[in-house]
Structures are given as structure tokens and as C-alpha cells.
Scaffold this active site. Structure first.
Site, PDB file in Angstrom:
ATOM      1  N   ASP A  93       0.803  -1.143  -0.033  1.00  0.00           N
ATOM      2  CA  ASP A  93      -0.239   0.010   0.297  1.00  0.00           C
ATOM      3  C   ASP A  93       0.685   1.201  -0.174  1.00  0.00           C
ATOM      4  O   ASP A  93       1.061   1.994   1.279  1.00  0.00           O
ATOM      5  CB  ASP A  93      -1.125  -0.058   1.194  1.00  0.00           C
ATOM      6  CG  ASP A  93      -2.341  -0.876   1.096  1.00  0.00           C
ATOM      7  OD1 ASP A  93      -1.782  -1.940   0.621  1.00  0.00           O
ATOM      8  OD2 ASP A  93      -2.760  -0.683   2.244  1.00  0.00           O
ATOM      9  N   LYS A 155      -7.225   3.231  -3.139  1.00  0.00           N
ATOM     10  CA  LYS A 155      -6.767   3.202  -1.244  1.00  0.00           C
ATOM     11  C   LYS A 155      -7.876   4.726  -1.338  1.00  0.00           C
ATOM     12  O   LYS A 155      -6.652   5.788  -1.391  1.00  0.00           O
ATOM     13  CB  LYS A 155      -6.097   2.822  -0.940  1.00  0.00           C
ATOM     14  CG  LYS A 155      -6.008   2.698   0.580  1.00  0.00           C
ATOM     15  CD  LYS A 155      -4.735   1.699   1.131  1.00  0.00           C
ATOM     16  CE  LYS A 155      -4.743   2.067   3.348  1.00  0.00           C
ATOM     17  NZ  LYS A 155      -3.655   1.289   3.469  1.00  0.00           N
ATOM     18  N   LYS A 184     -10.380  -0.288  -2.267  1.00  0.00           N
ATOM     19  CA  LYS A 184      -9.761  -0.606  -0.350  1.00  0.00           C
ATOM     20  C   LYS A 184     -10.378   1.002  -0.092  1.00  0.00           C
ATOM     21  O   LYS A 184      -9.495   1.908  -0.379  1.00  0.00           O
ATOM     22  CB  LYS A 184      -8.230  -0.322  -0.012  1.00  0.00           C
ATOM     23  CG  LYS A 184      -8.101  -0.830   1.662  1.00  0.00           C
ATOM     24  CD  LYS A 184      -6.636  -1.192   1.613  1.00  0.00           C
ATOM     25  CE  LYS A 184      -6.408  -1.341   2.360  1.00  0.00           C
ATOM     26  NZ  LYS A 184      -5.242  -2.299   3.476  1.00  0.00           N
TER      27      LYS A 184
END
Length: 223
Positions: A93, A155, A184
Site C-alpha cells: 500500500d 485506496k 480499498k
């Protein structure tokens, strides 16, 4: 409401506080095993330990790169991601350079994503946009840069910014990427109802440090 049994496999069980200890990481992994979460999300320093604690299970290890500010040079992000993947991280991430994004230097964002992918070849790369800092048109451009750069997911948040995951933001991200990228939702997700609403809006993964509470609350709903 999403079925409780369907929720656990969509959760990255998260512990990213600066003073987290090895004992806390072990406890996080035990919870992930008990609830069968998709992954644990930990700082890079804990990747090897998390991999060891989860060995032989289906629970994966996620780590964060350029976290939480995103201001590291692309070379540093690439090297950090490369080391994490070598140590066993499955999901990466990565926080984008927020300042460059605010200057609308979207090519820079695309190229830093490409640099991480080229160096680390992560099984899954999620690009953290920190959406609370951007207007809808900027978010659209960041989604395009993420797609063109080769990301697997976008995300919403680090959880350390001024805002977290919102239903309307998830809906916008879904509009931008459709089924091309995963989405996400992370940042401030504290209860089952909130997580369920974000998934219904288009999120395909949930990042939360309150995952165990979410599951206990979900069981009480008996949907």
C-alpha cells in the site's frame, strides 16, 4: 448489509501505530488467523515477523510504503517496496506524493507507481490517494494515473490524514475505475454498518484497526 461470513475475507486487519511492538503484531496475527481476515497490515519493520507468525496459513501480509506522508522520493519507495516483497509482503500500500498531486503533476504520480512496480513486482499494489485532500476532478485524474501506472487497487486514506473513507468518495472511485481496479476503503472505519455501507458503495477491501469489533458487531446483526 453484507453477510458477516463474507466480511472477514475482505478485511486488512491493521496495526500501523508508531509504537507498535512485536508482541502486538503477534496478537494482531492471531486475531487475523482466528477470524480468517484477508491480511494483516503492518509497518515495514514488522513484515518478517508477521510472515513468520502467519506461516502455513492463508492470511497474507500487507505493508505500507512512503507512509504516511508520501513525500519519499520514488527511488526510496521502490527500494522499500522491493525489500518488503523479498521479506514476504504480498500487498504493498503506497502513499502517493500528495504535494505533486496537488500541483496536478499526475505524470509524476504515474511514474512513481511504475517505479515501485518495476523494482518490487508486488503481487498486489494499492495506491493510497488520501482522498480527503482532493476535489472530485483531482480524484478522477489520480485514478487515471493509478490505472495507467499499473496499480491493482486505489485506496482512500492512510488513517493519519484529516479525513477517512466516505461512502460518496467510494462511489466516485467506483465511477472512475469501474471493475478495472480494486477499491480499498480505509480510515476511520469503526463499525459494521459503516463497513457494510462502504462495500455496498463499491469498495472491494476494508482496512481497519477495529476489525475484531466489526466482526463481533456483524455477528449480532444476524443478517
Amino acid at each position: 448489509m453484507i453477510q458477516p461470513s463474507a466480511l472477514a475475507p475482505l478485511i486488512d486487519h491493521t496495526l500501523l501505530k508508531a509504537d507498535a511492538t512485536k508482541a502486538e503484531i503477534e496478537a494482531l496475527c492471531k486475531e487475523a488467523l482466528a477470524y480468517r481476515f484477508y491480511s494483516v497490515c503492518v509497518l515495514p519493520v514488522w513484515v518478517e515477523d508477521a510472515v513468520s507468525f502467519l506461516r502455513g496459513s492463508s492470511v497474507k501480509v500487507t505493508t505500507v510504503i512512503g507512509f504516511p506522508l508520501g513525500g519519499n522520493l520514488p527511488l526510496i519507495k521502490a527500494k522499500e517496496a522491493e525489500k518488503a516483497v523479498k521479506e514476504g509482503a504480498h500487498d504493498i500500500d503506497m502513499v502517493i506524493c500528495l504535494g505533486k498531486a496537488k500541483e496536478h503533476k499526475f505524470r509524476y504520480i504515474k511514474e512513481e507507481i511504475e517505479a515501485v512496480i518495476k523494482a518490487a513486482k508486488p503481487p498486489c499494489l494499492k495506491v493510497i490517494l488520501e482522498t480527503c485532500n482532493f476535489d472530485p476532478e483531482e480524484i478522477r485524474s489520480l485514478c487515471t494515473a493509478s490505472k495507467e501506472g499499473g496499480a491493482d487497487f486505489i485506496k482512500t486514506s492512510t488513517g493519519f490524514g484529516k479525513g477517512g473513507a466516505l461512502v460518496e468518495t467510494i462511489a466516485l472511485l467506483k465511477e472512475c475505475v469501474g471493475g478495472q481496479l480494486g477499491i480499498k476503503a480505509s480510515g476511520g472505519i469503526k463499525n459494521y454498518s459503516q463497513a457494510s455501507s462502504l462495500l455496498e458503495a463499491g469498495a472491494t477491501r476494508i482496512g481497519s484497526s477495529a476489525s475484531v469489533f466489526l466482526m463481533k458487531e456483524a455477528a449480532e446483526f444476524r443478517v
